[in-house]
Write a protein that holds these residues in place. Sequence first.
Motif: not given
Length: 178
Positions: A10-24
């Motif tokens: 699996l990939l992992v995606h971390a987003y910020k509260h505004n919905g923008n992708l932050y890190r993968s």
Amino acid sequence: MENVKPGDKLLVHAYKHNGNLYRSWDSGIVLESSEKHLILINQEVLITEVTGRKWKTNEPAIWFFFKDYWFNVICMFKDSGINYYCNLASPFIVESETIKYIDYDLDIKVFNDGSYKILDLKEFNRNRISLKYTRNIIETVWESIDKLKKMIKEKKDFFDHDYVTKLWEWYLQSGFAK
């Protein structure tokens, strides 16, 4: 949650509260999956920052994700022993073969001896205003910090060196290892 099973990548995606992708993170291997949690193995995983910077993890790690907790925990196997990195974050979801969560800035770094340090307080304070965190989210994040501090002190579950070492050994014998 999708039908996730041990051995899946699996990939992992971390987003910020505004919905923008932050890190993968690319290709973590599922070690265990249940309705309440997901355990992922990271070994030489490529990480991509929102800035475009890319790097690989230096040490093998076990990453615990939870459905009921507002944090996830990475157990890193370093030469100096097992260290932990706790991300204060929303509970995870799995969608399109990707683990997704919202990162709420604060982190706790736990050292092999059980001492710890809370990180990124300035970033949290800046983002709680600029990204408009609700009062409920702010309170939940601080309650989660308290829960983590108690678990760290008690060396429970994923903060128990013997437990995570046994998980790692099981992974190495499982046939999933590289």
